[in-house]
Design an enzyme around this catalytic site. Structure first.
Site, short mmCIF file in Angstrom:
data_model
loop_
_atom_site.label_atom_id
_atom_site.label_comp_id
_atom_site.label_asym_id
_atom_site.label_seq_id
_atom_site.Cartn_x
_atom_site.Cartn_y
_atom_site.Cartn_z
N GLY A 21 0.78 -1.04 0.14
CA GLY A 21 -0.05 -0.23 -0.15
C GLY A 21 0.90 1.30 0.10
O GLY A 21 0.46 2.05 0.31
N ALA A 22 2.09 1.26 -0.52
CA ALA A 22 2.59 2.35 -0.58
C ALA A 22 2.40 3.51 -1.49
O ALA A 22 3.43 4.50 -0.89
CB ALA A 22 4.22 1.48 -0.95
N GLY A 73 0.07 4.74 -1.40
CA GLY A 73 -1.05 5.28 -1.17
C GLY A 73 -0.85 6.23 0.26
O GLY A 73 0.62 6.63 0.04
N ARG A 74 -2.29 7.00 0.70
CA ARG A 74 -1.75 8.58 1.37
C ARG A 74 -0.59 7.72 2.42
O ARG A 74 -0.05 8.39 2.60
CB ARG A 74 -2.77 9.07 1.84
CG ARG A 74 -3.19 10.15 0.77
CD ARG A 74 -4.82 10.87 0.80
NE ARG A 74 -5.75 9.18 1.53
CZ ARG A 74 -7.29 8.88 0.79
NH1 ARG A 74 -7.78 10.50 0.72
NH2 ARG A 74 -7.47 8.21 0.96
N GLY A 120 0.50 5.40 3.09
CA GLY A 120 1.77 4.14 2.55
C GLY A 120 3.09 4.77 2.36
O GLY A 120 3.77 4.53 2.50
N LYS A 128 -11.28 -5.35 11.26
CA LYS A 128 -10.44 -5.33 11.78
C LYS A 128 -9.40 -6.36 12.73
O LYS A 128 -8.94 -7.31 12.66
CB LYS A 128 -9.62 -3.76 12.11
CG LYS A 128 -9.84 -3.15 10.77
CD LYS A 128 -9.24 -1.40 11.53
CE LYS A 128 -9.24 -0.72 9.84
NZ LYS A 128 -8.77 0.87 10.07
N ARG A 169 -6.77 -8.90 13.35
CA ARG A 169 -5.83 -9.10 14.45
C ARG A 169 -6.63 -11.41 14.94
O ARG A 169 -5.21 -12.26 15.30
CB ARG A 169 -6.76 -8.44 16.06
CG ARG A 169 -6.46 -7.79 15.51
CD ARG A 169 -6.87 -6.45 17.34
NE ARG A 169 -6.36 -5.37 16.88
CZ ARG A 169 -6.38 -4.10 18.61
NH1 ARG A 169 -7.04 -4.93 19.13
NH2 ARG A 169 -5.54 -3.17 17.85
#
Ligand SMILES: NC(=O)c1ccc[n+]([C@@H]2O[C@H](COP(=O)([O-])OP(=O)(O)OC[C@H]3O[C@@H](n4cnc5c(N)ncnc54)[C@H](OP(=O)(O)O)[C@@H]3O)[C@@H](O)[C@H]2O)c1
Length: 264
Positions: free
Chosen positions: A20-21, A23-24, A26, A142, A146
């Site tokens: 996700g690099a 992305g904002r 990332g 989420k 986990r």
């Protein structure tokens, strides 16, 4: 025992893969990883390389020493190949896509070399937050991720940071506005409940500090700097002093707010 920012045995820094690099958030993770001297890798989807808005960013990543790897969360072999090159994985896909990390978890288990996994969370603690069924199950998903991580015994850290500053704060918590109001302000409830607003770059820096810190292993890292906690009344007062003008206060009760959210 490795503490904050320490090198691994042998003097090397952990190799960090960011998913996700582009992305904002990332992008901030990539910058923070490079700034801390970690060999940094980014898993990028093939079509993204030719996307006009992303290609400039990817070129700047390459120029800064980031190793770009082609792959995606749906492509198991690409995940496995990427994972075998690194020690740490940080995922920053949007909340709507968190369940897509299930294949990544399987790949991490199979690769067997990952010393720390930071899943895509970066918000309120999904095991603690209470919502009124208006979050598209973001928190439930989420929490599900986990449980998958824990079931597989994958070393992890969960980052819980509350609000990114770019959300709500620029409008003084006025849904629909992009800048603070100059005449009227809606105050929700008493206006005294505090929230924590953190800069994305700070969250990214703390995340990178956490990856080699044994104190954060298999724990939730809460980012709650006391200087970043403000109520709506406090924020409004700061803005009024800055403007040299008082705002008209429109008080909105919890019931009214819920009704208007349901209506929209
Ligand atoms: N606390 C807060 O206030 C707050 C606010 C917003 C977000 N967040 C959190 O920040 C994190 C990131 O959100 P964001 O808004 O920065 O996300 P974003 O800007 O939408 O970026 C998403 C990134 O994920 C990549 N991606 C999507 N699907 C993928 C796949 N299948 N395989 C590989 N990469 C994929 C995208 O790549 P492409 O360039 O290829 O599309 C992009 O780089 C999330 O954990 C979110 O919960 C927190």
């Amino acid at each position: 025992m490795a503490m904050v920012g320490e090198e691994k045995a042998g003097g090397s820094r952990s190799k960090v893969l960011v998913i996700g690099a582009t992305g904002r958030f990332g992008q901030e993770l990539v910058k923070a990883s490079l700034a801390a001297g970690h060999p940094t890798y980014a898993l990028v989807r093939e079509p993204t390389f030719s996307r006009a808005d992303a290609s400039l960013l990817l070129r700047s990543f390459s120029a800064s020493g980031v190793t770009l790897l082609k792959g995606s969360l749906q492509d198991f072999p690409s995940l496995l190949e990427a994972l075998k090159q690194v020690d740490v994985v940080i995922c920053a896909v949007p909340s709507s896509q968190v369940l897509e990390q299930k294949l990544l978890i399987r790949a991490i288990k199979q690769a067997g070399c990952i010393e720390r996994f930071i899943p895509s969370e970066f918000g309120a603690d999904p095991d603690k937050v209470q919502t009124v069924e208006m979050d598209h199950d973001f928190y439930k998903k989420k929490a599900e991720i986990r449980r998958c991580i824990e079931k597989e015994g994958i070393p992890h850290t969960y980052i819980s940071c509350n609000f990114f500053q770019r959300y709500l704060l620029p409008s003084l918590i006025q849904p629909g506005l992009k800048t603070p109001p100059t005449d009227k302000v809606k105050i929700f409830g008493s206006g005294n409940v505090k929230a924590v607003f953190v800069k994305e770059s700070d969250v990214a820096t703390f995340t990178i500090c956490a990856i080699d810190d044994t104190r954060t292993l298999n724990k939730v890292l809460y980012l709650r700097p006391s200087g970043n906690a403000y109520s709506q009344n406090e924020l409004t007062e700061i803005w009024e002093v800055k403007m040299g003008k008082k705002l008209e206060k429109i008080h909105v009760t919890e019931e009214q707010l819920l009704k208007s959210i349901h209506g929209s």
